[in-house]
Design an enzyme around this catalytic site. Structure first.
Site, PDB file in Angstrom:
ATOM      1  CG  ASP A  95      -0.204  -0.214   2.539  1.00  0.00           C
ATOM      2  OD1 ASP A  95       1.028  -0.362   2.509  1.00  0.00           O
ATOM      3  OD2 ASP A  95      -0.861  -0.256   3.593  1.00  0.00           O
ATOM      4  CG  HIS A  96       3.135   2.505   3.248  1.00  0.00           C
ATOM      5  ND1 HIS A  96       2.169   1.659   3.722  1.00  0.00           N
ATOM      6  CD2 HIS A  96       3.341   3.424   4.227  1.00  0.00           C
ATOM      7  CE1 HIS A  96       1.808   2.054   4.942  1.00  0.00           C
ATOM      8  NE2 HIS A  96       2.493   3.114   5.267  1.00  0.00           N
ATOM      9  CG  ASP A 160       1.560   1.511   9.484  1.00  0.00           C
ATOM     10  OD1 ASP A 160       2.153   1.866   8.450  1.00  0.00           O
ATOM     11  OD2 ASP A 160       0.756   2.242  10.089  1.00  0.00           O
ATOM     12  NE  ARG A 448       1.976   9.639  12.494  1.00  0.00           N
ATOM     13  CZ  ARG A 448       2.383   8.380  12.545  1.00  0.00           C
ATOM     14  NH1 ARG A 448       3.077   7.876  11.552  1.00  0.00           N
ATOM     15  NH2 ARG A 448       2.136   7.659  13.590  1.00  0.00           N
ATOM     16  CB  SER A 643       6.677   6.158  11.213  1.00  0.00           C
ATOM     17  OG  SER A 643       7.072   4.931  10.669  1.00  0.00           O
ATOM     18  NE  ARG A 645       8.706   6.234   8.590  1.00  0.00           N
ATOM     19  CZ  ARG A 645       8.267   7.435   8.223  1.00  0.00           C
ATOM     20  NH1 ARG A 645       9.083   8.450   8.080  1.00  0.00           N
ATOM     21  NH2 ARG A 645       6.988   7.642   7.970  1.00  0.00           N
TER      22      ARG A 645
HETATM   23  C1  MIC Z   1       3.037   6.557   8.561  1.00  0.00           C
HETATM   24  O1  MIC Z   1       1.823   6.791   8.607  1.00  0.00           O
HETATM   25  O2  MIC Z   1       3.905   7.348   8.963  1.00  0.00           O
HETATM   26  C2  MIC Z   1       3.500   5.248   7.991  1.00  0.00           C
HETATM   27  C3  MIC Z   1       4.183   5.507   6.724  1.00  0.00           C
HETATM   28  O3  MIC Z   1       2.392   4.421   7.736  1.00  0.00           O
HETATM   29  C4  MIC Z   1       4.427   4.598   9.014  1.00  0.00           C
HETATM   30  C5  MIC Z   1       5.065   3.355   8.546  1.00  0.00           C
HETATM   31  C6  MIC Z   1       6.256   3.564   7.675  1.00  0.00           C
HETATM   32  O4  MIC Z   1       7.032   4.493   7.893  1.00  0.00           O
HETATM   33  O5  MIC Z   1       6.441   2.746   6.775  1.00  0.00           O
HETATM   34  C7  MIC Z   1       3.768   4.294  10.352  1.00  0.00           C
HETATM   35  O6  MIC Z   1       2.825   4.956  10.711  1.00  0.00           O
HETATM   36  O7  MIC Z   1       4.250   3.427  11.091  1.00  0.00           O
HETATM   37 FE1  SF4 Z   2      -0.750   4.771   5.056  1.00  0.00          FE
HETATM   38 FE2  SF4 Z   2       0.313   5.523   7.406  1.00  0.00          FE
HETATM   39 FE3  SF4 Z   2      -1.152   7.217   5.940  1.00  0.00          FE
HETATM   40 FE4  SF4 Z   2      -2.312   5.213   7.099  1.00  0.00          FE
HETATM   41  S1  SF4 Z   2      -1.306   6.912   8.134  1.00  0.00           S
HETATM   42  S2  SF4 Z   2      -2.679   5.894   4.992  1.00  0.00           S
HETATM   43  S3  SF4 Z   2      -0.790   3.594   6.943  1.00  0.00           S
HETATM   44  S4  SF4 Z   2       0.825   6.327   5.395  1.00  0.00           S
END
Ligand code: MIC
Ligand code: SF4
Length: 753
Positions: A95-96, A160, A448, A643, A645
């Site tokens: 998805d990312h 995630d 976010r 995140s 990550r």
């Molecule tokens: C996000 O919303 O910041 C992400 C991208 O989904 C991250 C995961 C990632 O950095 O791959 C998260 O929320 O953990």
């Molecule tokens: Fe994707 Fe993270 Fe955004 Fe949700 S908050 S849509 S998991 S990047």
């Protein structure tokens, strides 16, 4: 296909027995959170009255979910764990990595082409080790999980931070780094500090413009981005029971933004309706059989202050729609105060883009309510002034809302439907003109809104609101428009008002989908080959990190003293860098490039102590590494917010940073650092942060007797020959100290295998 009824039966058989055992030791009525946690203690952990916020406890989660941007590292680690199959049901979701540019179809086919190597890798590892694989286009991890795997009373971890979405269906679902996922898939217990408990009592009922999103926007304003750290938030009360399951999911999902370990709602009629609506009436029937165990005890909800560490009460009947931002999700404005805030702060009132969808707000209910506004725009001859995009959360939702005509309605309003993926939410947005860095405003229904996150432009003021408010403001093209009180001028010059949004929790005709995008793994994957090309710039097999050398760390250079907000987006930026998530060396070139250097207020410019010249953070650190010198990173409050990550921990580890010393940490990041064999330390006295100077050389003393609960000493040697001794706290338990000594947690697993 997707869910595992036998596993759920087993969990439900155990749940009452384990809760009864917990009752004996706790000796008082139990919250829902405690019930589920006690029902998932690992084999080795006996029921006892755990101390909230301090006891480390081993749990046995029922499942693991991974998204493509974090799964690469998780699976590269798992491949070294020496197993032939995963120990618990697990899934990967693509998805990312899909960039939003033109629209769903074209963007998706471009992504399949561009990311082929990574998708092939993930598909083959999944196939080999028994992991379910959701193809690109199938949807965003948390929506797909809610529709297929989440079940009341279950426990899941996911790579995630928004994994808590499944709390909307009564599951304890926690975001973790890939190394944690690797442990659980390898059959090891999963460790968590027994959380503190925050109770949120919801009274009244939502109506009019207010949506479930406003509950969490309000809670974020109350608790701030760190107020939930180390806590699980449990929602209850008649107001909670009145919310749809997907609305509850929205609240739990965005609970990541207050740093909460997770959030949860009890099982109720709305959960049962959603389970049945998504083809799982058998699970609803099973859950009905143990319903008393899938909610908190009545005594708890009657006198919550006796059982929770903190209680918040929100009356949904009085709750106003909120808009949060800019630059942080906890700056909460009730809509009636927002226009004045925009004017007073000089934020750009003209709204350039409204974006709805994402993992947290793309349910049938969300889309149908937003579409009711889009329909009004068409009927009332209003021309939407802002650009407007829709990212459906799953193919099942997309197919169903297309069938029911909502996508056509958005189209008439000028909206663009993007692929079922994260897209702009994670900076996968080819926003035309962003490179000019103009000051502008956007509003999203995402979670976010950190600087640069959506489009890379530090001057984009991003605000967060419900899909309804986003849609209304996009129609108006103006952030100061309050749809509850203001009128708009239509194309015929008349003043018109938008009526309250209307929608449906679940589709009357049921959900439908042609190809949900699921691929089951091979029954026996032993012959499946997983190939990683040694010349790839996207994937790289991992080398073990070196074990601790057995002595105190002396003569470390200060790499950066980061000032203010330093989220995982600042430490390891996403957007264009997502393509290197499977290649540690390459992604390390983004290390801390978004962090603000306290000595010059600039990003990505630090002093190289070897040459005296200023350079980029990754290049400076590579110079220290080449010279065989370790370094340390100093940071402010809530370091590593956001995140899951683990790249934000692996990059500094890989480049030779030895310790991160901050005022406070966000939970997932602190664990990620420990797992990778780093020292994660906090100032015992936060104002000692002020003592560190740009040319400091640093010693970390006390490592030879590193022990739980025993602080370490850090010595700052200043350039003028003076020094400061400061006390550094840590939260390592004995097992975690072993990770540090071994060089990483994975090194220990490998040694055992
Ligand atoms: C996000 O919303 O910041 C992400 C991208 O989904 C991250 C995961 C990632 O950095 O791959 C998260 O929320 O953990
Ligand atoms: Fe994707 Fe993270 Fe955004 Fe949700 S908050 S849509 S998991 S990047």
């Amino acid at each position: 296909m997707a869910f595992d009824i036998e596993m759920i039966k087993e969990v439900y058989a155990q749940t009452p027995i384990r809760i009864a055992a917990a009752r004996k030791v706790v000796g008082k009525p139990l919250t829902l959170t405690e019930k589920i946690l006690y029902a998932h203690l690992s084999e080795g952990a006996a029921s006892q009255a755990f101390k909230r916020g301090t006891s480390y406890v081993d749990f046995q989660p029922d499942r693991v979910a991974m998204q493509d941007a974090t799964a690469q590292m998780a699976l590269l680690q798992f491949m070294q764990a020496g197993r032939s199959q995963v120990a618990v049901p697990s899934t990967v979701h693509c998805d990312h990595l899909i960039q939003a540019e033109i629209g769903a179809d074209k963007d998706l086919s471009k992504a399949k082409d561009k990311n082929k190597e990574v998708y092939d890798f993930l598909a083959s590892v999944s196939n080999k080790y028994g992991i379910g694989f959701w193809k690109p286009g199938a949807g965003i991890i948390h929506q797909v999980v809610l529709e297929n795997y989440a079940f009341p009373g279950g426990m899941m971890i996911g790579t995630d931070s928004h994994t808590p979405n499944a709390g909307g269906l009564g599951m304890i679902a926690i975001g973790v780094g890939g190394a944690d996922a690797c442990d659980v898939m390898a059959g090891l217990p999963w460790e968590l500090k027994f959380p503190k408990l925050i109770g949120v009592k919801l009274t009244g009922k939502l109506s009019g413009w207010t949506a479930a999103k406003d509950v969490i926007l309000k809670v974020a304003g109350i608790l701030t981005v760190k107020g939930g750290t180390g806590a699980i938030v449990e929602y209850f009360g008649e107001g909670a029971r009145s919310l749809s399951a997907t609305g509850k999911g929205t609240i739990c999902n965005m609970g990541a933004e207050i740093g909460a370990t997770t959030s949860i709602f009890g099982y109720d009629e709305k959960s049962a309706a959603y389970l049945s609506g998504t083809g799982r009436s058998d699970i609803a029937a099973l859950a009905n059989g143990i319903a008393e165990h899938l909610t908190g005890d009545p005594e708890v909800y009657a006198q919550p202050e006796l059982y929770f560490d903190q209680v918040i009460e929100i009356n949904l009947s009085e709750l106003e729609p909120h808009v949060n931002g800019p630059f942080t999700p906890d700056l909460a404005w009730p809509i009636s105060k927002f226009a004045a805030a925009v004017r007073e702060n000089g934020w750009p009132a003209k709204l350039d883009v409204g974006l709805i969808g994402s993992c947290t707000n793309s349910s049938y209910e969300d889309i149908s309510r937003a579409a009711s506004l889009a329909q009004q725009a068409v009927d009332k001859k209003l021309v939407a002034k802002s650009e407007y995009t829709i990212t459906p959360g799953s193919e099942q939702v997309r197919f169903t809302v297309a069938r029911d005509g909502f996508l056509d309605t958005f189209d008439k309003m000028g909206g663009v439907v993007l692929a079922n993926a994260c897209g702009p939410c994670i900076g996968q947005w080819a926003r035309h003109g962003a490179e000019k860095q103009e000051k502008n405003s956007i509003i999203t229904s995402f979670n976010r809104n950190f600087a640069k996150r959506a489009d890379g432009n530090p001057n984009t003021h991003a605000f967060v609101a419900s899909p309804e408010i986003v849609t209304a403001l996009a129609i108006a093209g103006d952030l100061t428009f309050n749809p509850l009180t203001d009128t708009l001028t239509n194309s015929e010059g008349n003043q018109v008002r938008l009526d309250e949004p209307r929608g449906l929790e679940l589709p009357t005709k049921g959900f439908a989908v042609e190809d949900a995008g699921y691929q089951a793994p091979a029954a026996d994957g032993s012959t499946v080959q997983v190939l990683v090309s040694p010349t790839s710039d996207r994937l790289q097999l991992l080398d073990s990190f070196a074990a601790w050398e057995g002595v105190d760390l002396k003569g470390l250079k200060l790499l950066i003293k980061a000032k203010g907000k330093c989220t995982t987006d600042h430490i390891s930026m996403a957007g264009p860098w997502l393509k290197y998530r499977g290649h540690l060396d390459n992604i390390s070139n983004n290390m801390l490039i978004g962090a603000v250097n306290a000595f010059n207020d600039s990003t990505n410019s630090v002093k190289n102590q070897l040459t005296g010249a200023y350079g980029e953070v990754p290049a400076t650190q590579r110079a220290y590494k080449a010279a065989g010198i370790g370094s340390i990173v100093v940071g402010d409050e809530n370091y590593g917010e956001g995140s899951s990550r683990e790249h934000a921990a692996m990059e500094p580890r890989f480049l030779g940073v030895r310790a991160i010393l901050v005022k406070s940490f966000a939970r997932i990041h602190e664990t990620n650092l420990k797992k990778q064999g780093m020292l994660a330390l906090t100032f015992a006295n936060p104002s000692d942060y002020d003592l560190i100077q740009e040319n400091d050389v640093i010693d970390i003393v006390g490592l030879t007797s590193f022990a739980p609960g025993k602080p370490l000493e850090v010595v700052f040697h200043h350039a003028d020959g003076t020094k400061d001794h400061v006390v550094a706290n840590h939260t390592y338990n004995q097992g975690q100290i072993e990770w540090f000594k071994a060089g990483s947690a994975l090194n220990l697993i490998k040694a055992k295998a």
